[in-house]
Design a protein around this motif. Sequence first.
Motif, PDB file in Angstrom:
ATOM      1  N   VAL A 146       0.832  -1.208   0.000  1.00  0.00           N
ATOM      2  CA  VAL A 146       0.000   0.000   0.000  1.00  0.00           C
ATOM      3  C   VAL A 146       0.868   1.262   0.000  1.00  0.00           C
ATOM      4  O   VAL A 146       0.508   2.266  -0.608  1.00  0.00           O
ATOM      5  N   GLY A 147       2.043   1.198   0.652  1.00  0.00           N
ATOM      6  CA  GLY A 147       2.891   2.380   0.785  1.00  0.00           C
ATOM      7  C   GLY A 147       3.222   3.063  -0.525  1.00  0.00           C
ATOM      8  O   GLY A 147       2.878   4.239  -0.723  1.00  0.00           O
ATOM      9  N   PRO A 148       3.879   2.374  -1.480  1.00  0.00           N
ATOM     10  CA  PRO A 148       4.202   3.027  -2.751  1.00  0.00           C
ATOM     11  C   PRO A 148       2.968   3.447  -3.549  1.00  0.00           C
ATOM     12  O   PRO A 148       2.966   4.494  -4.197  1.00  0.00           O
ATOM     13  N   ILE A 149       1.886   2.643  -3.502  1.00  0.00           N
ATOM     14  CA  ILE A 149       0.678   2.981  -4.261  1.00  0.00           C
ATOM     15  C   ILE A 149       0.001   4.215  -3.681  1.00  0.00           C
ATOM     16  O   ILE A 149      -0.372   5.147  -4.407  1.00  0.00           O
ATOM     17  N   LEU A 150      -0.163   4.227  -2.358  1.00  0.00           N
ATOM     18  CA  LEU A 150      -0.781   5.379  -1.718  1.00  0.00           C
ATOM     19  C   LEU A 150       0.098   6.616  -1.871  1.00  0.00           C
ATOM     20  O   LEU A 150      -0.399   7.733  -2.048  1.00  0.00           O
ATOM     21  N   GLY A 151       1.428   6.408  -1.842  1.00  0.00           N
ATOM     22  CA  GLY A 151       2.337   7.525  -2.082  1.00  0.00           C
ATOM     23  C   GLY A 151       2.127   8.117  -3.459  1.00  0.00           C
ATOM     24  O   GLY A 151       2.105   9.339  -3.640  1.00  0.00           O
ATOM     25  N   GLY A 152       1.959   7.244  -4.476  1.00  0.00           N
ATOM     26  CA  GLY A 152       1.688   7.738  -5.819  1.00  0.00           C
ATOM     27  C   GLY A 152       0.394   8.529  -5.891  1.00  0.00           C
ATOM     28  O   GLY A 152       0.315   9.548  -6.593  1.00  0.00           O
ATOM     29  N   TYR A 153      -0.627   8.057  -5.164  1.00  0.00           N
ATOM     30  CA  TYR A 153      -1.907   8.779  -5.143  1.00  0.00           C
ATOM     31  C   TYR A 153      -1.747  10.162  -4.519  1.00  0.00           C
ATOM     32  O   TYR A 153      -2.247  11.162  -5.046  1.00  0.00           O
ATOM     33  N   LEU A 154      -1.030  10.240  -3.396  1.00  0.00           N
ATOM     34  CA  LEU A 154      -0.845  11.532  -2.732  1.00  0.00           C
ATOM     35  C   LEU A 154      -0.029  12.487  -3.597  1.00  0.00           C
ATOM     36  O   LEU A 154      -0.317  13.690  -3.657  1.00  0.00           O
ATOM     37  N   ILE A 155       0.975  11.949  -4.284  1.00  0.00           N
ATOM     38  CA  ILE A 155       1.785  12.794  -5.168  1.00  0.00           C
ATOM     39  C   ILE A 155       0.938  13.330  -6.319  1.00  0.00           C
ATOM     40  O   ILE A 155       1.088  14.475  -6.753  1.00  0.00           O
ATOM     41  N   ALA A 156       0.016  12.500  -6.800  1.00  0.00           N
ATOM     42  CA  ALA A 156      -0.862  12.934  -7.890  1.00  0.00           C
ATOM     43  C   ALA A 156      -1.784  14.076  -7.464  1.00  0.00           C
ATOM     44  O   ALA A 156      -2.299  14.809  -8.316  1.00  0.00           O
ATOM     45  N   GLN A 157      -1.992  14.238  -6.160  1.00  0.00           N
ATOM     46  CA  GLN A 157      -2.827  15.336  -5.661  1.00  0.00           C
ATOM     47  C   GLN A 157      -2.076  16.662  -5.627  1.00  0.00           C
ATOM     48  O   GLN A 157      -2.635  17.682  -5.224  1.00  0.00           O
ATOM     49  N   ARG A 158      -0.819  16.628  -6.055  1.00  0.00           N
ATOM     50  CA  ARG A 158       0.023  17.828  -6.123  1.00  0.00           C
ATOM     51  C   ARG A 158       0.122  18.544  -4.764  1.00  0.00           C
ATOM     52  O   ARG A 158       0.049  19.764  -4.667  1.00  0.00           O
ATOM     53  N   LEU A 159       0.301  17.733  -3.734  1.00  0.00           N
ATOM     54  CA  LEU A 159       0.522  18.297  -2.404  1.00  0.00           C
ATOM     55  C   LEU A 159       1.927  18.881  -2.332  1.00  0.00           C
ATOM     56  O   LEU A 159       2.834  18.448  -3.047  1.00  0.00           O
ATOM     57  N   SER A 160       2.104  19.848  -1.471  1.00  0.00           N
ATOM     58  CA  SER A 160       3.454  20.334  -1.217  1.00  0.00           C
ATOM     59  C   SER A 160       4.229  19.242  -0.489  1.00  0.00           C
ATOM     60  O   SER A 160       3.648  18.300   0.081  1.00  0.00           O
ATOM     61  N   LEU A 161       5.569  19.345  -0.516  1.00  0.00           N
ATOM     62  CA  LEU A 161       6.364  18.328   0.167  1.00  0.00           C
ATOM     63  C   LEU A 161       6.097  18.316   1.665  1.00  0.00           C
ATOM     64  O   LEU A 161       6.100  17.248   2.293  1.00  0.00           O
ATOM     65  N   GLN A 162       5.839  19.494   2.243  1.00  0.00           N
ATOM     66  CA  GLN A 162       5.507  19.535   3.663  1.00  0.00           C
ATOM     67  C   GLN A 162       4.221  18.765   3.943  1.00  0.00           C
ATOM     68  O   GLN A 162       4.131  17.996   4.913  1.00  0.00           O
ATOM     69  N   GLN A 163       3.213  18.981   3.090  1.00  0.00           N
ATOM     70  CA  GLN A 163       1.951  18.267   3.279  1.00  0.00           C
ATOM     71  C   GLN A 163       2.120  16.766   3.040  1.00  0.00           C
ATOM     72  O   GLN A 163       1.588  15.940   3.790  1.00  0.00           O
ATOM     73  N   LEU A 164       2.868  16.415   1.997  1.00  0.00           N
ATOM     74  CA  LEU A 164       3.048  15.016   1.656  1.00  0.00           C
ATOM     75  C   LEU A 164       3.690  14.231   2.792  1.00  0.00           C
ATOM     76  O   LEU A 164       3.187  13.172   3.211  1.00  0.00           O
ATOM     77  N   PHE A 165       4.779  14.750   3.336  1.00  0.00           N
ATOM     78  CA  PHE A 165       5.467  14.021   4.399  1.00  0.00           C
ATOM     79  C   PHE A 165       4.740  14.121   5.735  1.00  0.00           C
ATOM     80  O   PHE A 165       4.915  13.263   6.599  1.00  0.00           O
ATOM     81  N   SER A 166       3.922  15.151   5.906  1.00  0.00           N
ATOM     82  CA  SER A 166       3.078  15.211   7.103  1.00  0.00           C
ATOM     83  C   SER A 166       2.039  14.095   7.082  1.00  0.00           C
ATOM     84  O   SER A 166       1.763  13.459   8.105  1.00  0.00           O
ATOM     85  N   TRP A 167       1.425  13.887   5.920  1.00  0.00           N
ATOM     86  CA  TRP A 167       0.501  12.766   5.790  1.00  0.00           C
ATOM     87  C   TRP A 167       1.230  11.450   6.043  1.00  0.00           C
ATOM     88  O   TRP A 167       0.654  10.507   6.609  1.00  0.00           O
ATOM     89  N   TRP A 168       2.490  11.403   5.638  1.00  0.00           N
ATOM     90  CA  TRP A 168       3.185  10.123   5.704  1.00  0.00           C
ATOM     91  C   TRP A 168       3.732   9.781   7.079  1.00  0.00           C
ATOM     92  O   TRP A 168       4.348   8.727   7.267  1.00  0.00           O
ATOM     93  N   CYS A 169       3.493  10.596   8.073  1.00  0.00           N
ATOM     94  CA  CYS A 169       3.861  10.201   9.433  1.00  0.00           C
ATOM     95  C   CYS A 169       2.728   9.431  10.107  1.00  0.00           C
ATOM     96  O   CYS A 169       2.910   8.879  11.196  1.00  0.00           O
ATOM     97  N   ILE A 170       1.545   9.370   9.466  1.00  0.00           N
ATOM     98  CA  ILE A 170       0.403   8.685  10.076  1.00  0.00           C
ATOM     99  C   ILE A 170       0.688   7.203  10.335  1.00  0.00           C
ATOM    100  O   ILE A 170       0.350   6.692  11.414  1.00  0.00           O
ATOM    101  N   PRO A 171       1.304   6.441   9.403  1.00  0.00           N
ATOM    102  CA  PRO A 171       1.617   5.044   9.734  1.00  0.00           C
ATOM    103  C   PRO A 171       2.472   4.896  10.990  1.00  0.00           C
ATOM    104  O   PRO A 171       2.258   3.974  11.786  1.00  0.00           O
ATOM    105  N   SER A 172       3.418   5.808  11.188  1.00  0.00           N
ATOM    106  CA  SER A 172       4.249   5.731  12.398  1.00  0.00           C
ATOM    107  C   SER A 172       3.423   6.020  13.645  1.00  0.00           C
ATOM    108  O   SER A 172       3.673   5.429  14.708  1.00  0.00           O
ATOM    109  N   CYS A 173       2.446   6.909  13.532  1.00  0.00           N
ATOM    110  CA  CYS A 173       1.562   7.193  14.672  1.00  0.00           C
ATOM    111  C   CYS A 173       0.769   5.948  15.054  1.00  0.00           C
ATOM    112  O   CYS A 173       0.667   5.596  16.241  1.00  0.00           O
ATOM    113  N   ILE A 174       0.204   5.271  14.055  1.00  0.00           N
ATOM    114  CA  ILE A 174      -0.563   4.058  14.328  1.00  0.00           C
ATOM    115  C   ILE A 174       0.347   2.967  14.886  1.00  0.00           C
ATOM    116  O   ILE A 174      -0.007   2.246  15.825  1.00  0.00           O
TER     117      ILE A 174
END
Length: 466
Positions: A401-429
């Motif tokens: 799921v990681g690379p696929i979901l990463g591709g989806y988030l990148i396609a949303q044209r998020l800023s790098l700050q937003q992208l990596f902020s979203w990507w700390c959620i797995p570590s939180c869980i």
Amino acid sequence: METADTIDVARVIDDRRLDGFSWSLIIWSFLIIAFDGYDISAIGSAAPFVMKAWGASNPGVFIGTVISASLVGMLFGAPGLGYSGDAFGRKTAIVLSSVIFGIFTLACCWATSLEELRILRFLAGLGLGGMMPNLIALNAEFAPRRVRATLIIIMFCGITLGGAIPAAIAVYLVPSYGWQSIFFIGGVLPVIMAVLAVFFLPESLKYLVVRNKRAQAEKLIRRLAPGGSVTPSTQFIIGDENKTSNSLSPHHLFTGGLALITPLLWLCFCMNLMGYYFLLGWMPTILRNTHVLSPDDAQFAVVLVQIGGTVGALLLAQLMDKKGFVPVCVLFALAIPAVVSIGYFAESSKSLVMIAAFVAGFAILGLQFGLNAASGMIYPTAIRANGSGWAFGIGRFGSIVGPILGGYLIAQRLSLQQLFSWWCIPSCIGFLSCLMLIKVYRTRYKGLGLGQREVLDAAAVQDVSR
């Protein structure tokens, strides 16, 4: 208990000093698993060059699906070859795994389309998935209890060494020899290591005892304890394990107190591997498009993730032998700000983003070593490779799921700050899951942890202290 006609092989192993046999096993295992790490990282380093050579127009689809293809293979290979390790021997499964992923990685050199590369990566993933649980089981069963986590983690550091090499090849060899050089090296050398393993890698003594392979067990016990007295009537036992069924059904992973421990361990694996494979697969492509990092800098950031993971693992090793699972939980917590900081600094400071990549590797990859060690220490010999294999297999859902979901988030044209902020959620869980796992030990097992010597009275978790 040990009598004149009984030899407790667990005591023999625990009382041994670390000698030439011990270090030989660690070194061979280190080298074998290094190529596992190499192959896992290879596609992330090769992807930019393959996309350019093939004129791929959608990097999200290319990277996400090709990386996930090998991870799907690992999803099936880990429990499948983990089962083989418990049924036919750790050594047999290790050799088979190495041959499988070596042959299909080599075949990637001749891939001419995205579909061919997906299929070959899936088939290579079958072997990749089976390698880790069997090497963990083999080393756990030869390591003295007092340093078991330490030796498993030292062995597993080979995967970070191997994982750093494809990025270096991408910088120094690909310009002259093409992207195929990455897969050629990653295919030929594992097959050579498989041949050498047939002659130099020992089979697990505990496995031989559990499977009643008397002649092989007797030969190995004479090697490990040359001063001992072994007669035809001598019985071999594993004194720190209660009698465990030889049935390899996954049902045994949820009995005798494991009903909560197994799913919590799986969730920790799943969340951490989700975060790790996002970094491994996407960082070379994401960071090469920033204003402050060159393409070579982006590759070097991946190397720093691997180096950081090695440092984190080595620091974690002795702490796990002494403190059990608590240090793993601390690294889950550290991973959260480390991942966020990569995106925060990526557009402003090359030095700070490199530091952030190192710390992220220190936390995420370092704690994965701890999870790997735990998976080999929780389960008894009869189901150890199977239990570890299922943990790796279920964890692959996160890595897929990681690379696929990463591709989806990148396609949303998020800023790098937003992208990596979203990507700390797995570590939180993962952090919350790890806290629950520690609580289960403390409340249900009277505070016993992975590093303590006492034998648990629950039939399927009596090996958790090792």
